[in-house]
Design an enzyme around this catalytic site. Structure first.
Site, PDB file in Angstrom:
ATOM      1  N   ASP A 203       0.826  -1.209   0.000  1.00  0.00           N
ATOM      2  CA  ASP A 203       0.000   0.000   0.000  1.00  0.00           C
ATOM      3  C   ASP A 203       0.865   1.266   0.000  1.00  0.00           C
ATOM      4  O   ASP A 203       1.865   1.331   0.710  1.00  0.00           O
ATOM      5  CB  ASP A 203      -0.838  -0.039   1.292  1.00  0.00           C
ATOM      6  CG  ASP A 203      -1.816   1.101   1.411  1.00  0.00           C
ATOM      7  OD1 ASP A 203      -2.801   1.083   0.669  1.00  0.00           O
ATOM      8  OD2 ASP A 203      -1.599   1.998   2.248  1.00  0.00           O
ATOM      9  N   GLU A 245       1.354  -0.563  -5.140  1.00  0.00           N
ATOM     10  CA  GLU A 245       0.322   0.452  -5.290  1.00  0.00           C
ATOM     11  C   GLU A 245       1.005   1.812  -5.301  1.00  0.00           C
ATOM     12  O   GLU A 245       1.304   2.391  -4.252  1.00  0.00           O
ATOM     13  CB  GLU A 245      -0.688   0.408  -4.133  1.00  0.00           C
ATOM     14  CG  GLU A 245      -1.917   1.230  -4.481  1.00  0.00           C
ATOM     15  CD  GLU A 245      -2.408   2.217  -3.416  1.00  0.00           C
ATOM     16  OE1 GLU A 245      -3.430   2.868  -3.656  1.00  0.00           O
ATOM     17  OE2 GLU A 245      -1.765   2.347  -2.357  1.00  0.00           O
TER      18      GLU A 245
HETATM   19  C1  NOJ Z   1      -4.496   3.134  -0.461  1.00  0.00           C
HETATM   20  C2  NOJ Z   1      -5.662   2.264  -0.131  1.00  0.00           C
HETATM   21  O1  NOJ Z   1      -6.109   1.634  -1.313  1.00  0.00           O
HETATM   22  C3  NOJ Z   1      -6.724   3.143   0.480  1.00  0.00           C
HETATM   23  O2  NOJ Z   1      -7.919   2.447   0.650  1.00  0.00           O
HETATM   24  C4  NOJ Z   1      -6.203   3.713   1.770  1.00  0.00           C
HETATM   25  O3  NOJ Z   1      -7.132   4.643   2.275  1.00  0.00           O
HETATM   26  C5  NOJ Z   1      -4.857   4.407   1.577  1.00  0.00           C
HETATM   27  N1  NOJ Z   1      -3.953   3.675   0.753  1.00  0.00           N
HETATM   28  C6  NOJ Z   1      -4.168   4.626   2.898  1.00  0.00           C
HETATM   29  O4  NOJ Z   1      -3.681   3.403   3.378  1.00  0.00           O
END
Ligand code: NOJ
Length: 539
Positions: A203, A245
Site C-alpha cells: 500500500d 500500489e
Molecule cells: C491506499 C488504499 O487503497 C486506500 O484504501 C487507503 O485509504 C490508503 N492507501 C491509505 O492506506
C-alpha cells in the site's frame, strides 16, 4: 520450479476480496475468514489464480483496516490467526495463490508505538514517527484526501508537536529514517510470509521517506528501502511477490520495477481512467497514448490492469480537463465524486450496458498485464452513494435472494446490502447467475477461460494496428513466438467497416470458435456497435 511457475504472476487473474463484505459465516453481520473459506470453490470455478485479501489486521477501522493498531494480530470479528492460516492453506488447496495487504507508510494512532510516542518525548517510539514544531515543513507535498484534509500535519496536544500523515490524521506516517522502523517492518513481513502467503500488495509505497525541498514522493531513499525488502524476500522466501500500489505517472511507476529487483507487479493507474474515457468518448486514442508513453519493464515484471477497486475511481493521473470531463460524464451527481475521483462501481458507471462493460472487460483482459477483478464486479453489483466515504462500493456481496443477499443471517449487517430495483440482491446475485448461461457471471467466466487459453494475452508483446488522433476502432496484436492474437474493439455506438493490415492467414475468433476470418495481408471486417473480437492466427 519451472520458469512459468516461477513467473506465475505474469499471467494471472487476481481477485480482490474485502473481507468484511464477502461472507459472514457466524451470523454476526461481518464477513469473516471462515466465510471466505466457504466460497473458495466459487472463486476457483471463475478461474481465479490469486486472491488479494484486503487488510485483516487489528484496527480501529478509521480507514477500513489501512489503519493498523497491531501488525501481528487480526481484526477480531474476522476470526483468529488460526482461522486465517486455515484460509491461506485452503486457498492453496484450491490451487490458488494468496497475497495480503502490506501497509508500510503508516499505522493507526491507536498503535502502542504512537501511543508511547505521543506520551513520552524520550520514548524510543518517539522517533518512529515524523514530528515537527511547525506545520510549515515539507510544504511542497500534495494532499491526497483533498475533501477532508487541509494539511499533512496535525497538532498533537499530548506530544506538544505536529505529526506527519499523508492520509487521515488517525494514520501517522512511520519514520523510515529510523533504522529500527525499517527493521520492524521487515519483521512484520517475515511474520506473514512465514505463514505461507505468496506475497503482498504493498500500500501507498511512494511516500515512505520525506526530504525538504521535494514533493516527498518516489524518493531515491524509498526505492533503496523497497529494494532491500525485495532482497529479503528473495533470500528468505524465494518465489514470493510484491505488487506495487503507486498511483503515479508511468515513468514514475516504472522506477518501482527497478532492474527487476524491486516490485514484480505494479498497478497501471493511468491506464484505468483512460479505459473509461475511451469508452465514453468512443475514441481509444488516450488509452493508446498512455500505453505508448509507458516505458518497457524488465522481463520478470508485469503490469496489473484493473477497472475498479475499493477506492474511488481515481482521477489523479489525468489532467484537469480530462478530470472534469470524467466527472461530468460519469459522476453527474456531485455525491458520486470524492477527492479526485468517482465513488461508483463498474456496472452503474457503464449504465449496466453489457456492450460497454464488454469493451471494458475485453480491454482489461487483453491489454498487457495481469487483470485484477474487484469482488462483486463479476456479477455486476451496484453502489450506494448514500454511504460514507468509499463504503458505497464496499457493500455486502450478493450471494442469493435471501435475507441480506445471503451475505449474513444477522438482522443488521455492518453495511446494508444493495436492495434497489436494478442492482438489488433480488435481481443481482450469484445463485441466480450461476444457473443462467448468459448471466454477467457466466459471460465473464467465459472471457476469463478464453483469456487463460492464451499465453500471448498474458505475456505477449503489443503492437498497435490502429493509430491516429482519433481511434474509433482499436486494434492491436499480442504476440509470442508461437501465438499471434489480433484484438479488435469497435469503441463506437455505430456499425463500422474497416480494413486492417495483418499478416496473411486464417484467424479463428476465440470468442466464437466456429467463426473464421481471412487475411490476404489485409483483413476486412464489419463490426457491430461496441463489438470486440479476439482473433487467434491458425499456425
Ligand atoms: C491506499 C488504499 O487503497 C486506500 O484504501 C487507503 O485509504 C490508503 N492507501 C491509505 O492506506
Amino acid at each position: 520450479m519451472r520458469n512459468h511457475e516461477k513467473l506465475w504472476y505474469k499471467n494471472s487473474i487476481i481477485y480482490q476480496i474485502y473481507p468484511r463484505s464477502f461472507f459472514d459465516s457466524n451470523g454476526d453481520g461481518y464477513g469473516d475468514f471462515q466465510g471466505i473459506i466457504s466460497k473458495l470453490d466459487y472463486l476457483s470455478d471463475i478461474g481465479i489464480d490469486c486472491i488479494w485479501i484486503m487488510p485483516t489486521y487489528k484496527s480501529p477501522l478509521k480507514d477500513d483496516g489501512y489503519d493498523i493498531s497491531d501488525f501481528y494480530s487480526v481484526y477480531e470479528p474476522f476470526g483468529t490467526i488460526e482461522d486465517l492460516k486455515k484460509l491461506f492453506t485452503e486457498i492453496h488447496n484450491h490451487g490458488m495463490k494468496v497475497i495480503t495487504d502490506l501497509v508500510l507508510n503508516h499505522c493507526s494512532d491507536q498503535h502502542t508505538w504512537f501511543q508511547e510516542a505521543r506520551r513520552d518525548k524520550h520514548s524510543k517510539y518517539r522517533d518512529y514517527f515524523v514530528w515537527s514544531d511547525t506545520d510549515q515543513k515539507y510544504s511542497e507535498t500534495r494532499i491526497i484526501f483533498v475533501d477532508s484534509q487541509k494539511s499533512n500535519w496535525t497538532w498533537d496536544a499530548e506530544a506538544d508537536q505536529y505529526f506527519w500523515h499523508r492520509f487521515y490524521p488517525s494514520q501517522p506516517d512511520l519514520n523510515y529514517d529510523n533504522p529500527e522502523v525499517r527493521e520492524e517492518m521487515k519483521n512484520v513481513m517475515r511474520y506473514w510470509l512465514n505463514m505461507g502467503i505468496d506475497g503482498f500488495r504493498a500500500d501507498a509505497v511512494p511516500y515512505l521517506f520525506e526530504r525538504e525541498g521535494t514533493i516527498n514522493e518516489n524518493l531515491p531513499e524509498t526505492h533503496a528501502y523497497l529494494k532491500e525488502l525485495r532482497k529479503m524476500m528473495d533470500d528468505e522466501f524465494p518465489g514470493t511477490i510484491l505488487l506495487c500500489e503507486a498511483n503515479q505517472w508511468p515513468e514514475d511507476v516504472r522506477q518501482y520495477f527497478g532492474d527487476g529487483d524491486e516490485f514484480h507487479l505494479g498497478f497501471h493507474f493511468p491506464l484505468m481512467p483512460r479505459i473509461f474515457k475511451s469508452i465514453g468518448q468512443q475514441d481509444a486514442s488516450s488509452l493508446v497514448n498512455i500505453l505508448k508513453a509507458t516505458p518497457d519493464i524488465p522481463e520478470n515484471c508485469q503490469w496489473c490492469t484493473f477497472l475498479r477497486n475499493h477506492d474511488e475511481l481515481t482521477l489523479e493521473m489525468v489532467n484537469q480537463e480530462d478530470r472534469q470531463w470524467m466527472w461530468d460524464f460519469y459522476a453527474p451527481d456531485k455525491a458520486m465524486r470524492m477527492n479526485l475521483g468517482i465513488r461508483r462501481r463498474l456496472y452503474p458507471l457503464l449504465e449496466n450496458d453489457r456492450n460497454k462493460i464488454g469493451l471494458a472487460y475485453s480491454l482489461m483482459l487483453t491489454l498487457p498485464g495481469s487483470p485484477v477483478l474487484y469482488y462483486g464486479d463479476e456479477i455486476g453489483m451496484g453502489d450506494d452513494i448514500s454511504q460514507f466515504d468509499r463504503n458505497g462500493v464496499r457493500t455486502p456481496m450478493q450471494w442469493d435472494d435471501s435475507l441480506n443477499g445471503g451475505f449474513s443471517t444477522s438482522i443488521t449487517t455492518y453495511l446494508p446490502v444493495i436492495d434497489d430495483e436494478v442492482y438489488g440482491y433480488h435481481k443481482v446475485n450469484v445463485k441466480k447467475q450461476l444457473k443462467d448461461p448468459d448471466s454477467n457471471l457466466n459471460w465473464l467466466k467465459n472471457l476469463i477461460r478464453i483469456r487463460k487459453e492464451s499465453i500471448a494475452l498474458g505475456e505477449g508483446d503489443i503492437r498497435w494496428l490502429t493509430q491516429g488522433e482519433n481511434i474509433p476502432v482499436l486494434a492491436y496484436k499480442r504476440q509470442t513466438k508461437n501465438e499471434t492474437i489480433i484484438l479488435i474493439h469497435n469503441m463506437t455506438e455505430n456499425e463500422v467497416s474497416i480494413n486492417l493490415s495483418v499478416d496473411t492467414g486464417i484467424y479463428r475468433d476465440m470468442l466464437q470458435p466456429s467463426v473464421l476470418f481471412y487475411s490476404n495481408s489485409m483483413m476486412s471486417l464489419h463490426l457491430k456497435p461496441r463489438a470486440f473480437y479476439w482473433l487467434n492466427k491458425e499456425q
